[in-house]
Design a protein around this motif. Structure first.
Motif, PDB file in Angstrom:
ATOM      1  N   MET A   1       0.844  -1.163   0.000  1.00  0.00           N
ATOM      2  CA  MET A   1       0.000   0.000   0.000  1.00  0.00           C
ATOM      3  C   MET A   1       0.896   1.234   0.000  1.00  0.00           C
ATOM      4  N   LEU A   2       0.622   2.164  -0.910  1.00  0.00           N
ATOM      5  CA  LEU A   2       1.372   3.419  -0.942  1.00  0.00           C
ATOM      6  C   LEU A   2       0.743   4.391   0.042  1.00  0.00           C
ATOM      7  N   LEU A   3       1.552   4.869   0.977  1.00  0.00           N
ATOM      8  CA  LEU A   3       1.093   5.853   1.956  1.00  0.00           C
ATOM      9  C   LEU A   3       2.030   7.047   1.938  1.00  0.00           C
ATOM     10  N   VAL A   4       1.484   8.191   2.329  1.00  0.00           N
ATOM     11  CA  VAL A   4       2.279   9.421   2.394  1.00  0.00           C
ATOM     12  C   VAL A   4       2.285   9.926   3.828  1.00  0.00           C
ATOM     13  N   ASP A   5       3.418  10.466   4.242  1.00  0.00           N
ATOM     14  CA  ASP A   5       3.522  11.127   5.538  1.00  0.00           C
ATOM     15  C   ASP A   5       3.091  12.565   5.289  1.00  0.00           C
ATOM     16  N   HIS A   6       1.819  12.825   5.551  1.00  0.00           N
ATOM     17  CA  HIS A   6       1.215  14.114   5.194  1.00  0.00           C
ATOM     18  C   HIS A   6       1.640  15.195   6.182  1.00  0.00           C
ATOM     19  N   ARG A   7       2.263  16.246   5.673  1.00  0.00           N
ATOM     20  CA  ARG A   7       2.800  17.305   6.543  1.00  0.00           C
ATOM     21  C   ARG A   7       1.721  17.941   7.421  1.00  0.00           C
ATOM     22  N   LYS A   8       0.590  18.308   6.843  1.00  0.00           N
ATOM     23  CA  LYS A   8      -0.449  19.009   7.599  1.00  0.00           C
ATOM     24  C   LYS A   8      -1.140  18.075   8.604  1.00  0.00           C
ATOM     25  N   ALA A   9      -1.445  16.839   8.178  1.00  0.00           N
ATOM     26  CA  ALA A   9      -2.142  15.902   9.065  1.00  0.00           C
ATOM     27  C   ALA A   9      -1.212  15.294  10.102  1.00  0.00           C
ATOM     28  N   GLY A  10       0.084  15.200   9.788  1.00  0.00           N
ATOM     29  CA  GLY A  10       1.026  14.569  10.696  1.00  0.00           C
ATOM     30  C   GLY A  10       0.819  13.066  10.812  1.00  0.00           C
ATOM     31  N   LEU A  11       0.233  12.470   9.778  1.00  0.00           N
ATOM     32  CA  LEU A  11      -0.073  11.041   9.771  1.00  0.00           C
ATOM     33  C   LEU A  11       0.348  10.405   8.452  1.00  0.00           C
ATOM     34  N   TRP A  12       0.582   9.091   8.497  1.00  0.00           N
ATOM     35  CA  TRP A  12       0.718   8.307   7.276  1.00  0.00           C
ATOM     36  C   TRP A  12      -0.692   7.992   6.802  1.00  0.00           C
ATOM     37  N   LEU A  13      -0.984   8.326   5.550  1.00  0.00           N
ATOM     38  CA  LEU A  13      -2.318   8.090   5.007  1.00  0.00           C
ATOM     39  C   LEU A  13      -2.253   7.937   3.495  1.00  0.00           C
ATOM     40  N   PRO A  14      -3.322   7.412   2.907  1.00  0.00           N
ATOM     41  CA  PRO A  14      -3.361   7.363   1.439  1.00  0.00           C
ATOM     42  C   PRO A  14      -3.470   8.780   0.888  1.00  0.00           C
ATOM     43  N   THR A  15      -3.039   8.962  -0.328  1.00  0.00           N
ATOM     44  CA  THR A  15      -3.219  10.272  -0.952  1.00  0.00           C
ATOM     45  C   THR A  15      -4.704  10.520  -1.165  1.00  0.00           C
ATOM     46  N   GLY A  16      -5.059  11.762  -1.339  1.00  0.00           N
ATOM     47  CA  GLY A  16      -6.470  12.074  -1.556  1.00  0.00           C
ATOM     48  C   GLY A  16      -6.690  13.566  -1.614  1.00  0.00           C
ATOM     49  N   GLY A  17      -7.930  13.937  -1.640  1.00  0.00           N
ATOM     50  CA  GLY A  17      -8.265  15.357  -1.689  1.00  0.00           C
ATOM     51  C   GLY A  17      -9.760  15.542  -1.563  1.00  0.00           C
ATOM     52  N   LEU A  37       0.905  12.677  -7.093  1.00  0.00           N
ATOM     53  CA  LEU A  37       1.892  11.632  -7.381  1.00  0.00           C
ATOM     54  C   LEU A  37       2.490  11.724  -8.782  1.00  0.00           C
ATOM     55  N   GLY A  38       1.916  12.579  -9.637  1.00  0.00           N
ATOM     56  CA  GLY A  38       2.447  12.750 -10.982  1.00  0.00           C
ATOM     57  C   GLY A  38       2.208  11.575 -11.907  1.00  0.00           C
ATOM     58  N   ILE A  39       1.189  10.764 -11.610  1.00  0.00           N
ATOM     59  CA  ILE A  39       0.878   9.601 -12.454  1.00  0.00           C
ATOM     60  C   ILE A  39      -0.611   9.583 -12.788  1.00  0.00           C
ATOM     61  N   ASP A  40      -0.977   8.715 -13.713  1.00  0.00           N
ATOM     62  CA  ASP A  40      -2.383   8.497 -14.036  1.00  0.00           C
ATOM     63  C   ASP A  40      -2.966   7.455 -13.093  1.00  0.00           C
ATOM     64  N   PRO A  82       6.760   6.033 -13.024  1.00  0.00           N
ATOM     65  CA  PRO A  82       7.510   6.450 -11.838  1.00  0.00           C
ATOM     66  C   PRO A  82       6.777   7.566 -11.092  1.00  0.00           C
ATOM     67  N   LEU A  83       6.754   7.449  -9.784  1.00  0.00           N
ATOM     68  CA  LEU A  83       6.092   8.454  -8.955  1.00  0.00           C
ATOM     69  C   LEU A  83       6.872   9.753  -8.944  1.00  0.00           C
ATOM     70  N   VAL A  84       6.135  10.856  -8.978  1.00  0.00           N
ATOM     71  CA  VAL A  84       6.703  12.193  -8.835  1.00  0.00           C
ATOM     72  C   VAL A  84       5.870  12.893  -7.758  1.00  0.00           C
ATOM     73  N   PRO A  85       6.108  12.523  -6.471  1.00  0.00           N
ATOM     74  CA  PRO A  85       5.263  13.045  -5.395  1.00  0.00           C
ATOM     75  C   PRO A  85       5.460  14.539  -5.160  1.00  0.00           C
ATOM     76  N   ALA A  91       5.995  14.735   3.729  1.00  0.00           N
ATOM     77  CA  ALA A  91       7.345  14.639   4.301  1.00  0.00           C
ATOM     78  C   ALA A  91       8.050  13.397   3.766  1.00  0.00           C
ATOM     79  N   ALA A  92       7.264  12.368   3.401  1.00  0.00           N
ATOM     80  CA  ALA A  92       7.816  11.127   2.862  1.00  0.00           C
ATOM     81  C   ALA A  92       6.709  10.385   2.124  1.00  0.00           C
ATOM     82  N   VAL A  93       7.114   9.497   1.232  1.00  0.00           N
ATOM     83  CA  VAL A  93       6.199   8.630   0.495  1.00  0.00           C
ATOM     84  C   VAL A  93       6.848   7.261   0.455  1.00  0.00           C
TER      85      VAL A  93
END
Length: 130
Positions: A1-17, A37-40, A82-85, A91-93
């Motif tokens: 599972m791809l997760l991001v360390d979201h700066r504002k939330a301060g949590l590891w979570l899936p990308t979204g909006g 993520l820069g991908i389709d 390739p991911l382009v986060p 903070a991390a992906v």
């Protein structure tokens, strides 16, 4: 599972909006994946529908607090894109195995992530969840 360390939330979570009023959630997923993520987006199944729905009260200051209703879609990834986060937002992906998520501190993750993994495990062959 791809997760991001979201700066504002301060949590590891899936990308979204956020889905704009009147917008199609599937088109929002396509837009957010491209922006973050820069991908389709490649959906795991047709017809495209959320695999999981959650309702969470945010923990922001009282004047900003609200309820998030999240639609979770399953996507598939491959090395061909390739991911382009967007590192301004993250903070991390990284890729996590379900075992890594289960053994990590739950306070550092989106609160519903383990329930989501359990739901996905019910749908997938055993090897896809280890």
């Amino acid at each position: 599972m791809l997760l991001v360390d979201h700066r504002k939330a301060g949590l590891w979570l899936p990308t979204g909006g956020h889905v704009d009023p009147g917008a199609d959630p599937v088109q929002t997923v396509r837009r957010e994946v491209r922006e973050e993520l820069g991908i389709d987006a490649v959906f795991a199944a047709e017809p495209v529908a959320p695999s999981f729905v959650t309702v969470t009260e945010t923990t922001e200051r009282a004047e900003y607090r609200h309820t998030d209703v999240s639609l979770w879609f399953l996507l598939v990834g491959s090395g061909s894109q390739p991911l382009v986060p967007d590192m301004r937002e993250f903070a991390a992906v990284r890729w996590w195995t379900p075992a890594e998520v289960r053994s990590a501190d739950p306070a550092r993750f989106e609160p519903h992530i383990r329930r989501f993994l359990a739901k996905v495990a019910q749908r997938e062959p055993a090897h896809a969840t280890d």
